[in-house]
Scaffold this motif. Structure first.
Motif, PDB file in Angstrom:
ATOM      1  N   ALA A  31       0.840  -1.197   0.000  1.00 58.29           N
ATOM      2  CA  ALA A  31       0.000   0.000   0.000  1.00 58.29           C
ATOM      3  C   ALA A  31       0.880   1.254   0.000  1.00 58.29           C
ATOM      4  O   ALA A  31       0.522   2.272  -0.592  1.00 58.29           O
ATOM      5  N   TYR A  32       2.015   1.156   0.687  1.00 60.33           N
ATOM      6  CA  TYR A  32       2.941   2.287   0.802  1.00 60.33           C
ATOM      7  C   TYR A  32       4.369   1.788   0.654  1.00 60.33           C
ATOM      8  O   TYR A  32       4.711   0.717   1.152  1.00 60.33           O
ATOM      9  N   LEU A  33       5.184   2.586   0.004  1.00 57.76           N
ATOM     10  CA  LEU A  33       6.588   2.270  -0.144  1.00 57.76           C
ATOM     11  C   LEU A  33       7.372   3.498   0.308  1.00 57.76           C
ATOM     12  O   LEU A  33       7.068   4.616  -0.094  1.00 57.76           O
ATOM     13  N   GLN A  34       8.358   3.257   1.161  1.00 58.27           N
ATOM     14  CA  GLN A  34       9.117   4.360   1.750  1.00 58.27           C
ATOM     15  C   GLN A  34      10.605   4.198   1.448  1.00 58.27           C
ATOM     16  O   GLN A  34      11.088   3.082   1.276  1.00 58.27           O
ATOM     17  N   PRO A  44      18.205   4.819  10.637  1.00 60.91           N
ATOM     18  CA  PRO A  44      17.690   5.326   9.354  1.00 60.91           C
ATOM     19  C   PRO A  44      16.885   6.606   9.536  1.00 60.91           C
ATOM     20  O   PRO A  44      16.257   6.816  10.578  1.00 60.91           O
ATOM     21  N   VAL A  45      16.898   7.430   8.487  1.00 65.08           N
ATOM     22  CA  VAL A  45      16.135   8.680   8.474  1.00 65.08           C
ATOM     23  C   VAL A  45      15.145   8.636   7.325  1.00 65.08           C
ATOM     24  O   VAL A  45      15.528   8.363   6.179  1.00 65.08           O
ATOM     25  N   PHE A  46      13.886   8.891   7.617  1.00 64.22           N
ATOM     26  CA  PHE A  46      12.828   8.869   6.614  1.00 64.22           C
ATOM     27  C   PHE A  46      13.033   9.976   5.584  1.00 64.22           C
ATOM     28  O   PHE A  46      13.316  11.128   5.933  1.00 64.22           O
ATOM     29  N   LEU A  47      12.872   9.606   4.295  1.00 64.66           N
ATOM     30  CA  LEU A  47      13.032  10.571   3.206  1.00 64.66           C
ATOM     31  C   LEU A  47      11.706  10.835   2.483  1.00 64.66           C
ATOM     32  O   LEU A  47      11.242  11.967   2.403  1.00 64.66           O
ATOM     33  N   LEU A  48      11.144   9.788   1.925  1.00 66.46           N
ATOM     34  CA  LEU A  48       9.974   9.954   1.067  1.00 66.46           C
ATOM     35  C   LEU A  48       9.063   8.743   1.190  1.00 66.46           C
ATOM     36  O   LEU A  48       9.525   7.622   1.415  1.00 66.46           O
ATOM     37  N   LEU A  49       7.775   8.977   0.950  1.00 67.48           N
ATOM     38  CA  LEU A  49       6.782   7.902   0.920  1.00 67.48           C
ATOM     39  C   LEU A  49       5.973   8.033  -0.357  1.00 67.48           C
ATOM     40  O   LEU A  49       5.630   9.155  -0.761  1.00 67.48           O
ATOM     41  N   ILE A  50       5.662   6.917  -0.970  1.00 70.26           N
ATOM     42  CA  ILE A  50       4.812   6.924  -2.158  1.00 70.26           C
ATOM     43  C   ILE A  50       3.739   5.866  -1.971  1.00 70.26           C
ATOM     44  O   ILE A  50       3.986   4.785  -1.447  1.00 70.26           O
ATOM     45  N   ARG A  51       2.523   6.224  -2.394  1.00 72.21           N
ATOM     46  CA  ARG A  51       1.397   5.302  -2.231  1.00 72.21           C
ATOM     47  C   ARG A  51       1.249   4.431  -3.475  1.00 72.21           C
ATOM     48  O   ARG A  51       1.727   4.765  -4.560  1.00 72.21           O
ATOM     49  N   THR A  65       9.791   6.771  -7.944  1.00 72.60           N
ATOM     50  CA  THR A  65       8.748   6.255  -8.817  1.00 72.60           C
ATOM     51  C   THR A  65       8.313   4.890  -8.301  1.00 72.60           C
ATOM     52  O   THR A  65       9.055   4.208  -7.588  1.00 72.60           O
ATOM     53  N   PHE A  66       7.096   4.511  -8.664  1.00 72.10           N
ATOM     54  CA  PHE A  66       6.505   3.277  -8.161  1.00 72.10           C
ATOM     55  C   PHE A  66       5.758   2.628  -9.323  1.00 72.10           C
ATOM     56  O   PHE A  66       4.804   3.204  -9.838  1.00 72.10           O
ATOM     57  N   ASP A  67       6.230   1.474  -9.766  1.00 73.16           N
ATOM     58  CA  ASP A  67       5.616   0.764 -10.879  1.00 73.16           C
ATOM     59  C   ASP A  67       5.107  -0.572 -10.365  1.00 73.16           C
ATOM     60  O   ASP A  67       5.892  -1.505 -10.140  1.00 73.16           O
TER      61      ASP A  67
ATOM     62  N   LEU B  96       3.600   8.075  13.651  1.00 73.31           N
ATOM     63  CA  LEU B  96       2.248   8.573  13.907  1.00 73.31           C
ATOM     64  C   LEU B  96       1.245   7.760  13.089  1.00 73.31           C
ATOM     65  O   LEU B  96       0.168   7.415  13.556  1.00 73.31           O
ATOM     66  N   SER B  97       1.608   7.481  11.868  1.00 74.59           N
ATOM     67  CA  SER B  97       0.797   6.627  11.004  1.00 74.59           C
ATOM     68  C   SER B  97       1.675   6.243   9.825  1.00 74.59           C
ATOM     69  O   SER B  97       2.743   6.814   9.632  1.00 74.59           O
ATOM     70  N   ARG B  98       1.213   5.281   9.040  1.00 72.68           N
ATOM     71  CA  ARG B  98       2.064   4.780   7.957  1.00 72.68           C
ATOM     72  C   ARG B  98       2.232   5.784   6.827  1.00 72.68           C
ATOM     73  O   ARG B  98       3.051   5.562   5.938  1.00 72.68           O
ATOM     74  N   VAL B  99       1.503   6.872   6.839  1.00 79.29           N
ATOM     75  CA  VAL B  99       1.692   7.876   5.792  1.00 79.29           C
ATOM     76  C   VAL B  99       2.709   8.934   6.213  1.00 79.29           C
ATOM     77  O   VAL B  99       3.005   9.854   5.455  1.00 79.29           O
ATOM     78  N   ASN B 100       3.227   8.803   7.441  1.00 78.02           N
ATOM     79  CA  ASN B 100       4.161   9.806   7.934  1.00 78.02           C
ATOM     80  C   ASN B 100       5.601   9.327   8.031  1.00 78.02           C
ATOM     81  O   ASN B 100       6.467  10.089   8.379  1.00 78.02           O
ATOM     82  N   GLY B 101       5.871   8.084   7.768  1.00 69.57           N
ATOM     83  CA  GLY B 101       7.226   7.582   7.934  1.00 69.57           C
ATOM     84  C   GLY B 101       7.524   7.266   9.390  1.00 69.57           C
ATOM     85  O   GLY B 101       6.810   7.680  10.302  1.00 69.57           O
ATOM     86  N   ALA B 102       8.588   6.516   9.598  1.00 73.03           N
ATOM     87  CA  ALA B 102       8.991   6.107  10.946  1.00 73.03           C
ATOM     88  C   ALA B 102      10.244   6.872  11.350  1.00 73.03           C
ATOM     89  O   ALA B 102      11.116   7.155  10.527  1.00 73.03           O
ATOM     90  N   PHE B 103      10.327   7.187  12.634  1.00 76.19           N
ATOM     91  CA  PHE B 103      11.469   7.912  13.188  1.00 76.19           C
ATOM     92  C   PHE B 103      12.242   6.957  14.093  1.00 76.19           C
ATOM     93  O   PHE B 103      11.670   6.364  15.002  1.00 76.19           O
ATOM     94  N   PHE B 104      13.539   6.857  13.822  1.00 73.15           N
ATOM     95  CA  PHE B 104      14.374   5.882  14.510  1.00 73.15           C
ATOM     96  C   PHE B 104      15.187   6.523  15.626  1.00 73.15           C
ATOM     97  O   PHE B 104      15.585   7.692  15.538  1.00 73.15           O
ATOM     98  N   GLY B 105      15.464   5.712  16.648  1.00 74.36           N
ATOM     99  CA  GLY B 105      16.435   6.078  17.650  1.00 74.36           C
ATOM    100  C   GLY B 105      17.830   5.760  17.140  1.00 74.36           C
ATOM    101  O   GLY B 105      18.008   5.275  16.021  1.00 74.36           O
ATOM    102  N   GLN B 106      18.829   6.052  17.993  1.00 76.12           N
ATOM    103  CA  GLN B 106      20.215   5.821  17.600  1.00 76.12           C
ATOM    104  C   GLN B 106      20.615   4.353  17.745  1.00 76.12           C
ATOM    105  O   GLN B 106      21.670   3.956  17.250  1.00 76.12           O
TER     106      GLN B 106
END
Lengths: 111, 113
Positions: A31-34, A44-51, A65-67, B96-106
């Motif tokens: 459903a989601y790819l990050q 890890p540090v979050f960058l982008l999410l695509i549905r 991109t998401f194919d 917060l939710s799967r549309v917001n991404g996850a935040f990691f500890g060290q």
């Protein structure tokens, strides 16, 4: 079971070029790819999410991109810089918030 | 705090001892994850909590591993009778939710000697 594949070999590119990283998955589409960035010794540090219903997402020099036909996501960094050198991870979630990560691809941008 | 906090940052333990790893998620985040990362490897999913729902424990490698999340906030990962193969970095994340991404500890670097 679901399998996520990222190129285990490091990607070496010259500064200023576009880096393209690949994330392939098996079975059904998430459903989601990050995409995440991980530097040595850090989380890890979050960058982008695509549905699932999105083809492309952009953020500054980043593009994802998401194919769902190819079961593939591509992650692009344009005008790459040495500071972009890191490991990049893709992660998938389906009908819950459970996140499964790929093994990551190391990017090295040299001057 | 502003981010996900994990303690201790480093832990050296003798084989056979029990260890507890702690994670303080970002306030208000309902999802909490534990992952394990061995040197040069990807993130191995261990367990996932979402609000008051039963946790998804499908990634726990053996019954020596368990985790709790009290009051929907702080989580503790316990490894009993540690083995050398348990040596790894244990990462916690919240979302917060799967549309917001996850935040990691060290992470907590666990070394079993």
């Amino acid at each position: 079971s679901q399998k996520i594949e990222q190129n285990s070999e490091a990607l070496n590119i010259q500064e200023g070029k576009t880096a393209t990283l690949t994330c392939n998955y098996t079975n059904y589409s998430p459903a989601y790819l990050q995409w995440y960035r991980q530097d040595p010794g850090r989380g890890p540090v979050f960058l982008l999410l695509i549905r699932e219903n999105e083809k492309e997402k952009r953020k500054e020099r980043l593009k994802v991109t998401f194919d769902t036909t190819l079961k593939q996501s591509l992650f692009h960094i344009t005008a790459s810089q040495p500071a972009d050198s890191a490991t990049y991870l893709c992660a998938l979630s389906y009908n819950t918030d459970k996140l499964i990560f790929g093994t990551g691809t190391r990017l090295q941008v040299f001057p | 705090g502003a981010g996900v906090s994990q303690s201790p940052s480093n832990k050296v333990t003798e084989k056979g001892k029990d260890v507890e790893l702690r994670c303080d998620p970002i306030s208000g985040h309902t999802a909490l994850y534990w992952y394990r990362q061995s040197l040069g490897q990807g993130l191995e999913f261990l367990i996932y909590f979402q609000g008051n729902s039963a946790p998804d424990k499908s990634g726990l490698p053996s019954d020596r591993f368990s985790a709790e999340r009290t009051g929907g906030s702080v989580s503790t990962l316990t490894i009993q009778r540690t083995q050398q193969e348990d040596s790894a970095v244990y990462l916690c994340a919240s979302s917060l939710s799967r549309v917001n991404g996850a935040f990691f500890g060290q992470g907590t670097r666990l070394t079993v000697v």
